[in-house]
Design an enzyme around this catalytic site. Structure first.
Site, PDB file in Angstrom:
ATOM      1  N   SER A  42       0.844  -1.192   0.000  1.00 17.28           N
ATOM      2  CA  SER A  42       0.000   0.000   0.000  1.00 17.28           C
ATOM      3  C   SER A  42       0.882   1.245   0.000  1.00 17.28           C
ATOM      4  O   SER A  42       1.736   1.375  -0.865  1.00 17.28           O
ATOM      5  CB  SER A  42      -0.954  -0.069   1.195  1.00 17.28           C
ATOM      6  OG  SER A  42      -2.037   0.774   1.010  1.00 17.28           O
TER       7      SER A  42
ATOM      8  N   ASP B  35      -8.761  -4.068  -6.449  1.00 16.41           N
ATOM      9  CA  ASP B  35      -8.184  -3.594  -5.194  1.00 16.41           C
ATOM     10  C   ASP B  35      -9.247  -2.818  -4.416  1.00 16.41           C
ATOM     11  O   ASP B  35      -9.667  -1.743  -4.823  1.00 16.41           O
ATOM     12  CB  ASP B  35      -6.987  -2.697  -5.539  1.00 16.41           C
ATOM     13  CG  ASP B  35      -6.336  -2.073  -4.313  1.00 16.41           C
ATOM     14  OD1 ASP B  35      -6.882  -2.196  -3.201  1.00 16.41           O
ATOM     15  OD2 ASP B  35      -5.279  -1.448  -4.487  1.00 16.41           O
TER      16      ASP B  35
ATOM     17  N   HIS C 104      -6.634  -6.292  -0.789  1.00 17.26           N
ATOM     18  CA  HIS C 104      -5.659  -5.197  -0.929  1.00 17.26           C
ATOM     19  C   HIS C 104      -4.259  -5.801  -0.777  1.00 17.26           C
ATOM     20  O   HIS C 104      -3.741  -6.349  -1.731  1.00 17.26           O
ATOM     21  CB  HIS C 104      -5.973  -4.109   0.093  1.00 17.26           C
ATOM     22  CG  HIS C 104      -5.209  -2.830  -0.076  1.00 17.26           C
ATOM     23  ND1 HIS C 104      -5.092  -2.183  -1.287  1.00 17.26           N
ATOM     24  CD2 HIS C 104      -4.535  -2.065   0.813  1.00 17.26           C
ATOM     25  CE1 HIS C 104      -4.360  -1.078  -1.117  1.00 17.26           C
ATOM     26  NE2 HIS C 104      -4.011  -0.995   0.143  1.00 17.26           N
TER      27      HIS C 104
END
Ligand SMILES: *[C@@H]1O[C@H](CO)[C@@H](O)[C@H](O)[C@H]1NC(C)=O
Length: 537
Positions: free
Chosen positions: A322, A416, A483
């Site tokens: 991320s 995502d 994610h």
């Protein structure tokens, strides 16, 4: 003290004549945009995150504060010392290193408690306050089974879910009120979501992580009172799992390497510059005591790791997820440069490829947001270069990935959920909440919503088409609603983790790192892959 070996964001500086012309032209436009954005308060503040349980009880590794940070001035947002967790390698792995830049913990309180006490991010609230029933169901039914099309409604119970969401929302509003109340009294006991939870839930809360940058004085200030901006709030120990696991069965290629988990406490993917502290608040920076030292933290940390053995690395992998995945891409070439020439050095970005696209309402939500982050924290070394252009070039991998010389692997879900919730369909662009159920569970999306989501997958693949030709690159683009996937054993490497062409993420990354075979895996569109972990909120 400035270290010549470090060339921050080097590709950002490589301006061609044409770029400069574009920059000049864009500066005017950017001034307009910035002026506009200063007055616009309804942008998304990315930060939520998602979870999966680590399976077996993983190792807990203690926190180490960065020693030289004080005299280098390398501070977290609040002025505390940055930190990392280190586990020594062993056996054949003792001169190999894997670094992982953590993703930011799941909920930024600021996101929930907006100034006027409105709910800012419903999905974060649902996550934060979801009931035990949902949690149990999620545990036992993580894996989706796809018989037919993805558009049918799932197993029902959504009315109840919404009820729970409302209850959770009220509870959080109460917390917001208490928080403000306590701030008024200046006692400021830290109200953090994870602390609110019982021990069993707390663990889960801690491991749920997500992106996170702060784009305003206000949001950076509220971060100072969380582990996202201060080591004072970081846990003394964290779990090492997935790519950091020391179990051969869970982490076949890297289990015995030296492992470092880098704590993220600057709010700008380690790209902040101290000069911007003055720019940020002409009023009174010292009173605000906000530190934008991301780049310095990075350099100081690398020096420390070099001094404890990284300088003798034979093989090294810089990874992150991320916001940490973006940091990985940003610092990848510098990481290569500080290591010995003979070493094999590569970088792995997990869910760090944030697309620059318009949202469902046609707004440039993410672009505006990044632009604010850059404007606030990242001084552009060429003062003539606008923050608008810098944000585009420095924060969107699609703009700079071709300039990175070190081999890169991208792990990325084509659906995502973080990007869907914050970039493609932010709440502000869905005023009637017609995407609410769909964002809770991708199986709830109706056919036209699915079309939109397929469209984002298509944009991603299009943007990646050039990278796909890169001989040294690798990729694992699976069609899951998830994610981060590298730091949890369940998604990284286990008997039922997501696969493409029967390879787990760990196996694909290993194939690429050791040149065992070409590793460019692209999944068919959702819901074709029955091995997915799809998040149900
Ligand atoms: C820490 O600072 C001292 C004094 O400047 C320096 O000699 C030393 O090499 C530094 N250590 C690291 C790990 O950077």
């Amino acid at each position: 003290m400035a270290n010549q070996r470090f060339r921050p964001l080097i590709w950002c500086r490589k301006w061609s004549k044409r770029d400069q012309a574009i920059a000049a032209a864009a500066t005017g436009f950017a001034i307009f945009i910035i002026t506009f954005s200063v007055f616009s308060d309804s942008r998304t503040k990315p930060s939520t995150q998602q979870p999966l349980n680590p399976s077996s009880a993983p190792l807990r590794v203690p926190l180490t504060l960065l020693r030289n940070a004080t005299h280098r001035g390398a501070f977290c947002l609040d002025g505390s010392l940055p930190a990392y967790h280190l586990q020594k390698g062993f056996g054949s792995g003792s001169s190999n290193w894997v670094l992982h830049v953590e993703n930011a913990p799941m909920v930024d309180f600021h996101q929930i408690c907006s100034r006027d006490n409105r709910l800012v991010d419903r999905s974060a609230v649902v996550e934060g306050g979801r009931g035990e029933r949902q949690r149990r169901r999620r545990r036992s039914r993580r894996r989706t089974r796809h018989g037919g099309g993805g558009a049918d409604g799932g197993e029902g119970g959504s009315g109840l879910e919404e009820e729970e969401a409302v209850v959770a929302w009220r509870r959080l509003l109460r917390l917001c009120e208490e928080k403000r109340e306590s701030e008024r009294r200046e006692e400021a006991p830290e109200l953090r979501l994870c602390e609110e939870k019982r021990e069993s839930e707390r663990r889960e809360c801690e491991i749920e992580s997500g992106g996170g940058w702060c784009d305003t004085i206000e949001s950076c200030s509220s971060r100072k009172r969380t582990e996202l901006g201060s080591s004072r709030y970081m846990d003394g120990q964290v779990q090492f799992s997935g790519i950091l696991s020391q179990e051969l069965s869970q982490n076949p290629d890297f289990f015995n390497w030296n492992k470092v988990k880098i704590r993220y406490c600057d709010g700008a993917s380690f790209a902040g510059h101290p000069e911007s502290e003055f720019k940020a608040s002409p009023v009174d920076v010292f009173q605000l005591e906000l530190f934008f030292r991301g780049q310095l933290i990075w350099e100081t940390l690398m020096d420390e790791l070099l001094s404890i053995g990284l300088s003798n690395a034979r093989q090294a992998l810089l990874s992150g997820c991320s916001a940490g995945g973006l940091a990985t891409l940003i610092h990848c070439d510098n990481f290569r440069k500080i290591l010995p020439k003979y070493a094999t050095v590569k970088c792995l970005a997990d869910a760090g490829f944030f697309l620059n696209v318009k949202d469902v309402a046609g707004h440039r939500t993410i672009e505006t947001f990044y632009q604010d982050v850059v404007h606030l924290q990242v001084v552009t070394w060429l003062y003539s270069v606008s923050s608008y252009i810098s944000s585009i070039f420095c924060f969107f991998p699609q703009e700079f990935i071709k300039n990175i010389k070190t081999p890169i692997f991208l792990v990325h879900p084509a659906y995502d959920f973080w990007q869907i919730k914050h970039i493609f369909v932010p709440d502000e662009s869905d005023p009637h909440g017609s995407w609410f159920k769909c964002k809770l569970n991708i199986d709830n999306c109706n056919p036209s919503q699915m079309e939109v989501l397929h469209g984002y997958r298509h944009s991603l693949l299009k943007v990646l088409s050039e990278f796909q030709q890169n001989k040294e690159g690798g990729m694992f683009i699976n069609s899951c609603y998830v994610h981060c996937q590298t730091w949890m054993t369940e998604t990284w490497h286990s008997s039922n983790s997501p696969r493409i062409n029967s390879k787990t993420i760990a196996e694909s990354v290993g194939d690429w790192f050791f040149n065992r075979q070409v590793a460019k895996q692209i999944d068919c569109p959702y819901p074709c892959n029955p091995t997915c972990y799809n998040i149900v909120w």
